[in-house]
Design a protein around this motif. Structure first.
Motif, mmCIF file in Angstrom:
data_model
loop_
_atom_site.group_PDB
_atom_site.id
_atom_site.type_symbol
_atom_site.label_atom_id
_atom_site.label_comp_id
_atom_site.label_asym_id
_atom_site.label_seq_id
_atom_site.Cartn_x
_atom_site.Cartn_y
_atom_site.Cartn_z
ATOM 1 N N PRO A 69 0.782 -1.483 0.429
ATOM 2 C CA PRO A 69 0.089 -0.243 0.081
ATOM 3 C C PRO A 69 0.910 0.975 -0.241
ATOM 4 C CG PRO A 69 0.418 -0.803 2.080
ATOM 5 C CD PRO A 69 0.614 -2.077 1.193
ATOM 6 N N GLN A 90 -2.495 5.193 1.557
ATOM 7 C CA GLN A 90 -3.533 3.365 1.810
ATOM 8 C C GLN A 90 -2.984 2.654 3.163
ATOM 9 O OE1 GLN A 90 -2.274 1.171 -1.762
ATOM 10 N NE2 GLN A 90 -4.380 2.308 -2.931
ATOM 11 N N GLN A 91 -2.056 2.743 3.737
ATOM 12 C CA GLN A 91 -1.522 2.856 4.772
ATOM 13 C C GLN A 91 -2.274 2.997 5.744
ATOM 14 O OE1 GLN A 91 0.324 -0.851 5.813
ATOM 15 N NE2 GLN A 91 -0.414 -0.390 7.138
ATOM 16 N N ASP A 110 -4.034 0.989 8.459
ATOM 17 C CA ASP A 110 -4.384 1.257 10.256
ATOM 18 C C ASP A 110 -5.326 2.039 10.746
ATOM 19 O OD1 ASP A 110 -1.884 0.361 10.222
ATOM 20 O OD2 ASP A 110 -0.888 2.628 9.577
ATOM 21 N N TYR A 161 -5.116 -3.482 -3.178
ATOM 22 C CA TYR A 161 -6.316 -2.746 -1.595
ATOM 23 C C TYR A 161 -7.036 -2.706 -2.815
ATOM 24 C CZ TYR A 161 -6.276 1.060 0.859
ATOM 25 O OH TYR A 161 -7.412 2.733 1.501
#
Length: 379
Positions: free
Chosen positions: A205, A209-210, A214, A356
């Protein structure tokens, strides 16, 4: 980019070229479409990838399992409104005695996982999963809600099939679907075909995106965590499951299938329009019944909007340009396979790197739209 398209499908090739150009340098994927049994799109791209490359297709496997169930319903061997416990008495434990096969296929039974979870060896074994799930108390009152039975639905329906026929879903799929059509879609990959298998690569990602990932993390003991077996510390990562030989060899009917895009699209062509001069496996009434929406709205496992027919995903809910009665299933890494009986389209897409955000990769929207547009224009 390699492969061919039939006249009138040049727009599909252009869309696939756009996908390839916009991906990372290590992108590898396949796109195949049949229309009324004729191969009209056969494209692939990527280092070490060919039309014959096989990948783990995750939950696209469920489509193969549901096709076997549909054939048995069509044969009169199974009855959707019969209680599961009629076929499989042990399933009646813990208040599940009245769950029907229809409710089970529609993800309404509430047995989305096991309290203790499953190890890799257990997760690869449908018979063991079924034995554990027979004694599992439902996580909601059956029929009161629906939620994706991600890891276990193939084992649950497979045990019903085994109790009635004495054969596994894997055996029946091989005999009635895969072998007669020579499909590159395996529920149990023979060892001699291992050199054609390409491992799934993990998601990479972007930072943005990360951050979204999270922010969306839920507890491993939540309903979603249990359904996706995240509460078991020694369980494999979802993306890595088909990379384990035990998973490929046993062909677990929820997520253990191995296929090429030709195999995915070919299965839906064989089921709905016929293939290689053979008539379709499913009669129109069977197709309509299995595609008809049984569960729609808030999925209590994923926390998102979902729509299911009898097992199959009601894909027209997510791709509204499809015809009414379209059905299929996506796979976690980005694959998608489906049939749109009204346009005569059977579609299969695979990719090697996990996309993703998981499930049908975003590029399917443009690729599938281009296929449908061409199919309707070339009637």
């Amino acid at each position: 980019m390699h492969g061919t398209v039939a006249a009138g499908y040049e727009g599909v090739r252009e869309e696939f070229a756009t996908v390839v150009a916009g991906e990372r340098e290590d992108y590898a994927g396949q796109l195949v479409a049949y229309v009324r049994g004729e191969l009209v799109v056969d494209l692939w791209s990527g280092p070490g990838f060919s039309a014959d490359t096989l990948t783990g297709v995750f939950s696209c496997t469920k489509g193969a399992a549901y096709l076997v169930v549909a054939l048995l319903v069509q044969d009169g061997v199974l009855e959707p409104d019969q209680r599961v416990s009629h076929y499989w008495p042990e399933f009646a434990a813990e208040g599940k005695q009245d769950v029907t096969l229809r409710e089970l296929l529609a993800h309404r039974a509430g047995v989305v996982g096991a309290d203790a979870g499953f190890s890799l060896e257990e997760l690869a074994d449908d018979r063991l999963i079924a034995a554990r799930m027979a004694g599992q108390r439902p996580y909601w009152r059956p029929g009161a809600a629906f939620g994706y039975h991600a890891w276990v639905i193939g084992a649950l329906t497979g045990e019903v099939v085994r109790r009635v026929t004495g054969r596994s879903i894997q055996e029946l799929f091989e005999e009635r679907v895969r072998a007669p059509y020579g499909l590159d879609f395996y529920l149990g990959l023979p060892e001699e075909l291992e050199p054609r298998f390409a491992t799934t690569l993990p998601m990479l990602p972007t930072p943005e995106q990360q951050a979204e990932i999270d922010a969306e993390v839920t507890g491993v003991e939540s309903l979603g965590g249990i359904a996706f077996n995240e509460h078991r510390a020694d369980a494999p990562e979802l993306w890595d499951f088909p990379n384990q030989r035990i998973a490929r060899a046993q062909g677990q009917a929820s997520s253990g299938g191995v296929a090429s895009a030709r195999g995915l699209a070919g299965m839906y062509a064989a089921a709905t329009t016929g293939l290689d001069g053979r008539p379709p496996l499913l009669k129109p009434g069977t197709m309509a019944e299995f595609a008809q929406i049984q569960s729609i709205g808030y999925d209590v496992v994923s926390g998102t909007h979902k729509a299911f027919g009898l097992g199959f995903s009601a894909v027209g809910e997510f791709y509204p340009f499809l015809g009414q009665g379209a059905f299929g299933h996506s796979g976690a890494a980005g694959s998608l396979a489906l049939a749109d009986p009204r346009s005569g389209l059977a579609y299969g897409y695979t990719r090697r790197r996990y996309a993703y955000p998981g499930g049908a990769a975003p590029e399917n929207d443009g690729l599938l739209r281009a296929c449908v547009t061409a199919a309707r224009a070339t009637r």
